[in-house]
Each structure stands twice: as structure tokens, then as C-alpha cells.
Design a protein around this motif. Structure first.
Motif, PDB file in Angstrom:
ATOM      1  N   TRP A   3       0.839  -1.191   0.000  1.00  0.00           N
ATOM      2  CA  TRP A   3       0.000   0.000   0.000  1.00  0.00           C
ATOM      3  C   TRP A   3       0.877   1.245   0.000  1.00  0.00           C
ATOM      4  CZ3 TRP A   3      -1.272  -4.113   3.397  1.00  0.00           C
ATOM      5  CH2 TRP A   3      -2.429  -4.820   3.036  1.00  0.00           C
ATOM      6  N   CYS A  64      -9.501  -8.201   3.971  1.00  0.00           N
ATOM      7  CA  CYS A  64      -8.534  -8.678   4.956  1.00  0.00           C
ATOM      8  C   CYS A  64      -8.990 -10.030   5.480  1.00  0.00           C
ATOM      9  CB  CYS A  64      -8.277  -7.710   6.095  1.00  0.00           C
ATOM     10  SG  CYS A  64      -6.614  -7.948   6.795  1.00  0.00           S
ATOM     11  N   GLN A  67     -11.236 -11.345   8.537  1.00  0.00           N
ATOM     12  CA  GLN A  67     -10.781 -11.320   9.919  1.00  0.00           C
ATOM     13  C   GLN A  67     -10.718  -9.909  10.471  1.00  0.00           C
ATOM     14  OE1 GLN A  67      -7.410 -13.977  10.703  1.00  0.00           O
ATOM     15  NE2 GLN A  67      -7.787 -14.899   8.708  1.00  0.00           N
ATOM     16  N   ALA A  70      -9.873  -3.766   6.434  1.00  0.00           N
ATOM     17  CA  ALA A  70      -8.715  -2.881   6.293  1.00  0.00           C
ATOM     18  C   ALA A  70      -9.077  -1.596   5.550  1.00  0.00           C
ATOM     19  CB  ALA A  70      -7.586  -3.612   5.583  1.00  0.00           C
ATOM     20  N   GLU A  74      -7.380   0.126   2.175  1.00  0.00           N
ATOM     21  CA  GLU A  74      -7.975  -0.191   0.873  1.00  0.00           C
ATOM     22  C   GLU A  74      -9.229   0.607   0.534  1.00  0.00           C
ATOM     23  OE1 GLU A  74      -6.817  -4.767  -0.176  1.00  0.00           O
ATOM     24  OE2 GLU A  74      -8.508  -4.469   1.179  1.00  0.00           O
ATOM     25  N   SER A 122     -10.403  -7.985  -2.355  1.00  0.00           N
ATOM     26  CA  SER A 122     -10.073  -9.238  -1.701  1.00  0.00           C
ATOM     27  C   SER A 122     -11.326  -9.862  -1.077  1.00  0.00           C
ATOM     28  CB  SER A 122      -8.975  -8.993  -0.659  1.00  0.00           C
ATOM     29  OG  SER A 122      -8.437 -10.196  -0.184  1.00  0.00           O
ATOM     30  N   CYS A 168      -8.876 -17.814   4.826  1.00  0.00           N
ATOM     31  CA  CYS A 168     -10.017 -16.902   4.713  1.00  0.00           C
ATOM     32  C   CYS A 168     -11.313 -17.695   4.621  1.00  0.00           C
ATOM     33  CB  CYS A 168      -9.840 -16.003   3.493  1.00  0.00           C
ATOM     34  SG  CYS A 168     -11.253 -14.933   3.138  1.00  0.00           S
TER      35      CYS A 168
END
Length: 222
Positions: A3, A64, A67, A70, A74, A122, A168
Motif C-alpha cells: 500500500w 482482509c 478477519q 482494512a 484499501e 479481496s 479466509c
């Protein structure tokens, strides 16, 4: 380096500037009565970044691995560019682990409810992609059809994938999910001709949300 620090700072600065100008940015999604019945609903919020006039809106869901969410990395940086294009944008902090359920629509944000878009990255890309599906899509929630889905390196298939990707999946299904449970969250298994127009962004060398996720989805939609 995943990032850009300058982008992260720009996103947070945009929020600070709006608050300093007297704008309300953060909204709770569930009323206190709902939160009292289910304390997990306290973990959801909507951060709204308006422009000066009423516009169609974009809802952004960071990832993320289900969990955490973010958003600082993002989602908030995206608000700067979307506002610059003169569109309102909101960032959703959705429930994570096994409790990620889509919330009811939010009112009174000076937005057009027709022609809205959703963007996700994601795990957030998986959540957004589900909005077009036949099992967890917009019709189930009595929403109007999205004008566009914008998917950044979405996790859309759940077999034979990377270790982190599998982690995930297990976060939301458990360590030994049944094939039927995996199919239930696999986007490709629940697409019909009413799926919204979709733009997909992915890098071929992505080692976490592997490129095959987007390649197979794009081929399926074509």
C-alpha cells in the motif's frame, strides 16, 4: 510494499477535513434495540464521504480475509478519488468472521438510490460480488440492481487455492467445510443473466487472492 502511505494519509485527511467542516461521517447501521438483541451488530459502521450535490453513490468494502476490515488501507484512500470525480462514496465496516451479513439500506445521506455501484477488494470483493448472485444478491434484500460492481482481486472460488485464501474460507465456514457449504459461497455457482455489469482488477502474480479467481469469473460472465 502493498500500500502507498501517501494514499492512506490522503484518505484519513479527507475524513478529518469533512469532520472539521461540520459534516457527519460515521453512521451506525443498526438501531440500539437491534444491537441489544445481537451485540455483534455493534461492530458495523458506515463512513460517508459526500460531495456538495445529490449523486449516485459508491459503496466500498475493504478486505482482509474476513478477519478484519482494512478500510484505512484499501477503502478510505478510494474515497478521495471518487469524491474528486464528484460522486458520493461510503465505506462499509461489515461484520467479520462468521457474522458478515449485508445490512439494510441507509437513508438520509443525500444519495440517489438508482444506479449505485459497489466496490470491494479481496474478501470485500467476495462480499460485493455476492450482491449479484442468485442466493445472496440484491433481489434477496429487496434492493435495486447495482449499476456496476467493481471488484479488486476478489476471492470468488474456494477450491485448490493459496494457504491464506484457504484460511479466509475457513474463517467463515469452519476448518472442515462441506462441499455444499463451499458451493454456497462460490460466486460462480450462483450467477445468472441478471448479474450486474462488472469491472474486475487483478494482477497475475497475486499470491494471496490468486489470479484464477478473476480469470474464471470474467470468463463466466462473458
Amino acid at each position: 510494499k502493498l500500500w502507498n502511505v501517501d494514499d492512506v494519509v490522503a484518505g484519513l485527511s479527507r475524513m478529518i477535513n469533512l469532520i472539521s467542516a461540520g459534516e457527519r461521517v460515521q453512521y451506525t447501521i443498526w438501531i440500539e434495540e437491534d444491537q441489544a438483541k445481537d451485540p455483534r451488530k455493534r461492530d458495523t459502521d458506515l463512513f460517508h464521504f459526500p460531495v456538495s450535490h445529490k449523486t449516485p453513490f459508491i459503496l466500498v468494502c475493504a478486505g482482509c480475509a474476513y478477519q478484519m476490515v482494512a478500510s484505512y488501507l484499501e477503502a478510505f484512500p478510494v474515497t478521495v478519488e471518487v469524491n474528486r470525480l464528484c460522486y458520493s462514496v461510503s465505506v462499509l465496516h461489515y461484520r467479520i468472521w462468521k457474522h458478515n451479513l449485508r445490512p439494510a439500506p441507509v437513508e438520509n445521506l443525500n444519495i440517489e438510490k438508482e444506479g449505485y455501484s459497489e466496490a470491494g477488494f479481496s474478501a470485500g470483493g467476495h462480499l460485493v460480488a455476492s450482491l449479484g448472485t442468485t442466493n445472496y444478491g440484491y433481489q434477496r434484500w429487496n434492493l435495486t440492481k447495482p449499476g456496476t460492481l467493481l471488484l479488486g482481486y476478489p476471492m470468488t472460488i474456494w477450491e485448490n487455492m493459496s494457504r491464506i485464501h484457504k484460511h479466509c474460507r475457513n474463517t467463515i465456514l469452519g476448518n472442515r467445510p462441506l462441499h455444499a457449504e463451499i458451493d454456497e459461497i462460490t460466486i460462480l455457482q450462483h450467477i445468472d443473466s441478471k448479474y450486474p455489469p462488472t469491472y474486475i482488477m487483478h494482477w497475475k502474480n497475486d499470491a494471496i487472492a490468486q489470479f484464477e479467481n478473476s480469470e474464471r469469473l470474467a470468463n463466466h460472465l462473458n
